[in-house]
Structures are given as structure tokens and as C-alpha cells.
Design a protein around this motif. Structure first.
Motif, PDB file in Angstrom:
ATOM      1  N   VAL A 146      81.414  75.217  20.757  1.00 28.35           N
ATOM      2  CA  VAL A 146      80.935  76.682  21.483  1.00 28.35           C
ATOM      3  C   VAL A 146      82.148  77.530  19.391  1.00 28.35           C
ATOM      4  O   VAL A 146      81.242  78.533  18.940  1.00 28.35           O
ATOM      5  N   LEU A 147      82.638  77.067  19.491  1.00 25.38           N
ATOM      6  CA  LEU A 147      83.813  77.355  18.646  1.00 25.38           C
ATOM      7  C   LEU A 147      82.346  76.781  16.835  1.00 25.38           C
ATOM      8  O   LEU A 147      83.095  78.006  16.205  1.00 25.38           O
ATOM      9  N   THR A 148      82.098  76.486  16.117  1.00 24.62           N
ATOM     10  CA  THR A 148      81.397  75.889  14.865  1.00 24.62           C
ATOM     11  C   THR A 148      80.161  75.633  15.121  1.00 24.62           C
ATOM     12  O   THR A 148      79.433  75.688  13.901  1.00 24.62           O
ATOM     13  N   GLY A 149      79.640  76.094  16.483  1.00 26.64           N
ATOM     14  CA  GLY A 149      77.862  76.393  16.456  1.00 26.64           C
ATOM     15  C   GLY A 149      77.162  74.769  15.972  1.00 26.64           C
ATOM     16  O   GLY A 149      76.128  74.551  16.710  1.00 26.64           O
ATOM     17  N   MET A 150      78.744  73.649  16.259  1.00 26.30           N
ATOM     18  CA  MET A 150      77.823  71.970  16.552  1.00 26.30           C
ATOM     19  C   MET A 150      76.933  71.802  17.934  1.00 26.30           C
ATOM     20  O   MET A 150      77.459  72.540  18.658  1.00 26.30           O
ATOM     21  N   SER A 151      76.378  71.071  17.569  1.00 26.82           N
ATOM     22  CA  SER A 151      75.306  70.075  18.757  1.00 26.82           C
ATOM     23  C   SER A 151      76.516  69.993  19.625  1.00 26.82           C
ATOM     24  O   SER A 151      77.835  68.884  19.350  1.00 26.82           O
ATOM     25  N   PHE A 371      77.907  61.823  27.642  1.00 30.20           N
ATOM     26  CA  PHE A 371      76.282  62.035  27.458  1.00 30.20           C
ATOM     27  C   PHE A 371      75.266  62.532  28.166  1.00 30.20           C
ATOM     28  O   PHE A 371      74.619  63.556  28.491  1.00 30.20           O
ATOM     29  N   ALA A 372      75.456  61.562  29.653  1.00 31.64           N
ATOM     30  CA  ALA A 372      74.711  61.245  29.760  1.00 31.64           C
ATOM     31  C   ALA A 372      74.872  62.078  31.457  1.00 31.64           C
ATOM     32  O   ALA A 372      74.394  63.058  32.077  1.00 31.64           O
ATOM     33  N   SER A 373      76.245  62.813  32.061  1.00 32.08           N
ATOM     34  CA  SER A 373      76.988  63.986  32.487  1.00 32.08           C
ATOM     35  C   SER A 373      77.377  64.939  32.290  1.00 32.08           C
ATOM     36  O   SER A 373      78.592  65.131  31.808  1.00 32.08           O
ATOM     37  N   LYS A 374      77.203  66.479  32.250  1.00 32.30           N
ATOM     38  CA  LYS A 374      77.901  67.568  31.339  1.00 32.30           C
ATOM     39  C   LYS A 374      78.912  68.440  32.620  1.00 32.30           C
ATOM     40  O   LYS A 374      79.496  69.485  32.235  1.00 32.30           O
TER      41      LYS A 374
END
Length: 467
Positions: A146-151, A371-374
Motif C-alpha cells: 500500500v505504501l509504495t504501490g509495489m505488487s 504467496f499461496a495464502s493472503k
């Protein structure tokens, strides 16, 4: 320098500080006891700080704010209050934990109940703590994204990589020293943020006016859930490797007790701060992702420096918990699986080196799970169930009940674990948490098995704590 750049510089600077502490801690590690247990020399305040920083993680900050934004409302704060009460309850068994002079939870179970119980508990403990480390990586990555716009994926790689490196360098010394820093940044950053956020949102009355009245219910989540959370946290903190390892590292029994009590009080006082931030986010930004509540409020309702401190505080919470989880998983693997079953004549230098590499490889696994579970809180609860439902009775009753018999250990571990998993798959009928159902089953099975074996003339199992 624009606002976003200021925030970014503060957060990156904080992450670099963690790496620097890890490198510094490397020079203090002389043997495996230093790496895994900080030489058993941690004092009261450091014990309290490292416990608090470990237990106030992604679920207690980002997760609580998300729950407050969603269905729990203000009562989401009980998630952390329950956690603090759970830590205080553990103080009653803390002297036994420190007196055991053990390194891992499975080691204590193995002393009393033999190889099969030892191996099963080791696997459950290692897998669950890896899952918990993944939760903390996910929570940190959410903020960075959220902070950087990075994925989100790139953020997971960045945060996971830093977490793995500083844990790998200094082990428990690194984790403890960074935990103390995390503790002050976390509590201070979040607490100072609330007045700024409320003022920008128009004051508490404006926030209340914009919310559905039910969101302000102090016990909206229900007393059954609150009591269930307290029981769950006592069970998981008293059997979880990442928390019990702190008690093993305390310099004496009194230190373990007071560190636990102070930690619990601080957690209870902090509890509703993230919940308030979640409610402000709902009032002002009603259409965002719940997991982004803290980051959105920080970016839009705080001065840049304060927002940077809050983002660093979230990183504090998640990184410290993740480091403890990762070190706990590595400790169980090297001590309880590698040394016990594959390299029984391992030297102390080899044990330290293997522990470091184990942190690295298990860290990669945690990144993969992230990666698999957010999901944050659901994955937390699943991991707690996995490590505590079955071993709960064998660990605590094994420590406290001199008459416990050997068969009670393996029987309660297997049936309690199966009951917990089955209850989870069934959707937790009647609203009873799977960890509680599984732990109750394990206690009943343990007691009944001891009664049967005593009737058969079986002798008590060897003591868990050496005379």
C-alpha cells in the motif's frame, strides 16, 4: 521531499536497522546456546519486551484493524486483550518451563512419553510455526504494498528476505534485541497515531456518527468468542515454540514469571488502539480492502513523519513475530529432528551452522506459503490449532502430573490433533473453536488413558524436569 518519500525513507531506514542489529548480533553468538537461547541470560524487561513483540504481530495490529473495519467492530480489541490474559495465565507454569532447562517444546514431551510422541509433536510444531511466520510476512507485505504501490508478491519477497537474513545472522540474540526496539516503536507509534487520526477525521463524535451503531458494541463479538480466545491463547502460548523459547531463554524462574506478567499487562493496555484505527478507516474510507485499513489511515490522515512511524510500527509487530516463529521452527528442526534422528553426534559448531541454514530454507518455505495464502487471522487460528490441540495435554500435564503414564502422551496427541482438524473441517460446530475442542479431547483422552494404565499396573512415565 514529498510525504510519500518521507514515509518510505523512515520505513526503509527501519528495515535496514533490523539488518544492522542482526549483523551486530552475529558477533555475540559463540555457541548454539547463544544462537538458540541467547545464552539463557535475558532479564525481566527484555523477557517482557520480546514476549510482547512476538505476540503483538500481524494479527494483533493489521488483523485487528481489519476485523474492526469488518464484522467485529470495536470488540476486535478483545483479540489482543485475550492474548494478554493468555500470557498472564502462562506465568503460572513459567517456573516449570524455565526449570526444565530444555530448548524446545517437543523435547519436554519426548523426555516423558518417548520417541513417537516426540516426533509427532516436532512435526506439528515445526509446520505450524512456519505457517505463523508466513502470516507475519503477509502482514508486513500488505503495508509495504500500500505504501509504495509495489505488487503484493514483490513486497512479500522484500519483507520475507529481510526477515530471513536478520534472523539467520544472530538467532535469539538478534531476535531479542530487535524485539526490544520493535516493542517501543510499536506501542509508541500506534498510541501516538490515534490523536492525529481522530483530529483529521473530525473527532470521535464524527467517527461515531459515520458508523453503524452496532460497530461500537464493546462486546459485539460475543462473550463465547472472547472466552474462547482467552482459552485459545493460553493453550497456544503455553505450547508454542516461539513463545516458550523466550521462557527457556530467561535467566531464571522469577524472570520468566514477571516477564510474562508485564507482557500481558502491556498487551491488554494496547489492545483497542488498532481497533480504533480500523473504525476510523471504516468511517472515512468505507470502500477499501479491510487488510489495508491501517495503511490507508496512515497515508491519508497522518503527518508524514507520524505515518512513517506507524508504518514502521506495523513492520515492528510483524517482523518480530515472524522472526520468533522462524527461529522456533528452525530450533525444532535442528534439535528435535536433525540431531535426534539423523546426526546424533553433531558438534556444537555444526548445530549453530545448521540452525542458520535451517532458518534460511524454512524462511523460503514461509515466503512460499505467504504467496499461496493472503488470509491473516484464519491462517493464524489454523496454525494455533495444528500445534496445540493435540500436544496441549501431553505438554502441560506432562510437566505437572507426576503420575502421568507413557501411553497417555501419544494417545492424547494423536486423538486430540485428529479431533481439532476434524472440528475445523466440520466448520467449528456450535461456534466452538477447533483448538479448544481438540485440546479438551486431548485432556480427556490423557486422563482416561492414565486411569486405564494405572489400573493395568503401569508405572508413571519418567519426569520431564530432571531432578
Amino acid at each position: 521531499m514529498d510525504s510519500l518519500t518521507i514515509i518510505w525513507v523512515i520505513v526503509i531506514g527501519y528495515l535496514v536497522l533490523n539488518l544492522a542489529v542482526g549483523v551486530y548480533s552475529h558477533i555475540r553468538v559463540k555457541n548454539s546456546a547463544d544462537y538458540l537461547l541467547a545464552g539463557r541470560r535475558i532479564g525481566v524487561l527484555m523477557t517482557a519486551g520480546t514476549l510482547a513483540a512476538t505476540e503483538i504481530g500481524g494479527g494483533s495490529t493489521v488483523g485487528v484493524a481489519a476485523k474492526a473495519y469488518g464484522s467485529w467492530g470495536l470488540s476486535a480489541g478483545w483479540y489482543v486483550v485475550a492474548s494478554g490474559i493468555g500470557v498472564i495465565l502462562v506465568s503460572f507454569v513459567a517456573p516449570l518451563l524455565r526449570r526444565a532447562m530444555a530448548t524446545t517444546v517437543p523435547e519436554i514431551i519426548g523426555r516423558r512419553f518417548g520417541t513417537s510422541s516426540y516426533l509427532i509433536t516436532s512435526v506439528l510444531s515445526m509446520v505450524s510455526t512456519i505457517a505463523l511466520a508466513a502470516v507475519q510476512i503477509t502482514a508486513t507485505a500488505t503495508i509495504i504494498s500500500v505504501l509504495t504501490g509495489m505488487s503484493t508478491e514483490a513486497s512479500i519477497l522484500l519483507c520475507g528476505g529481510i526477515l530471513v537474513l536478520y534472523t539467520m545472522f544472530g538467532g535469539m540474540w538478534s531476535v531479542t534485541l530487535t524485539d526490544v526496539i520493535h516493542f517501543f516503536v510499536l506501542v509508541g507509534g500506534f498510541s501516538l497515531a490515534v490523536p492525529f487520526v481522530l483530529e483529521e477525521a473530525g473527532g470521535w463524535h464524527a467517527v461515531v456518527a459515520a458508523l453503524p451503531p452496532e460497530q461500537l458494541g464493546f462486546t459485539k463479538v460475543g462473550w463465547k468468542t472472547i472466552v474462547g480466545l482467552i482459552i485459545m491463547y493460553f493453550m497456544t502460548f503455553s505450547t508454542g515454540q516461539e513463545s516458550v523459547q523466550r521462557y527457556f531463554a530467561a535467566k531464571d524462574e522469577k524472570t520468566a514469571v514477571w516477564g510474562s506478567i508485564i507482557c500481558g499487562i502491556v498487551m491488554a493496555l494496547f489492545a483497542f488502539v488498532p481497533a480504533v484505527l480500523g473504525l476510523v478507516a471504516l468511517a472515512v474510507f468505507p470502500n477499501i480492502e479491510a487488510n489495508n485499513a491501517v495503511a490507508t489511515v496512515a497515508l491519508n490522515l497522518m503527518p508524514p513523519v507520524m505515518a512513517g512511524l506507524v508504518m514502521a510500527a506495523v513492520a515492528s509487530a510483524t517482523m518480530s513475530s515472524g522472526a520468533g516463529d522462524l527461529l522456533g521452527a528452525a530450533t525444532v528442526f535442528t534439535k528435535d529432528i536433525l540431531e535426534r534422528h539423523f546426526v546424533p553426534n553433531i558438534t556444537d559448531n555444526q548445530l549453530t551452522r545448521y540452525s542458520r541454514w535451517c532458518v534460511f530454507f524454512l524462511g523460503l518455505v514461509a515466503i512460499g506459503i505467504s504467496f499461496a495464502s493472503k488470509a491473516i487471522i484464519p491462517l493464524l487460528v489454523f496454525a494455533f490449532t495444528m500445534r496445540s490441540a493435540g500436544p496441549f495435554a501431553a505438554f502441560l500435564l506432562g510437566l505437572t502430573w507426576k503420575g502421568a503414564t507413557k501411553g497417555a502422551g501419544i494417545t492424547s496427541i494423536v486423538l486430540g490433533s485428529l479431533a481439532g482438524f476434524g472440528w475445523e473441517i466440520a466448520g467449528q460446530p456450535f461456534g466452538i473453536m477447533s483448538i479448544i475442542f481438540g485440546s479438551v479431547v486431548s485432556v480427556i483422552v490423557f486422563v482416561v488413558t492414565v486411569w486405564i494404565e494405572k489400573a493395568m499396573g503401569r508405572e508413571p512415565a519418567p519426569p520431564a524436569i530432571p531432578e
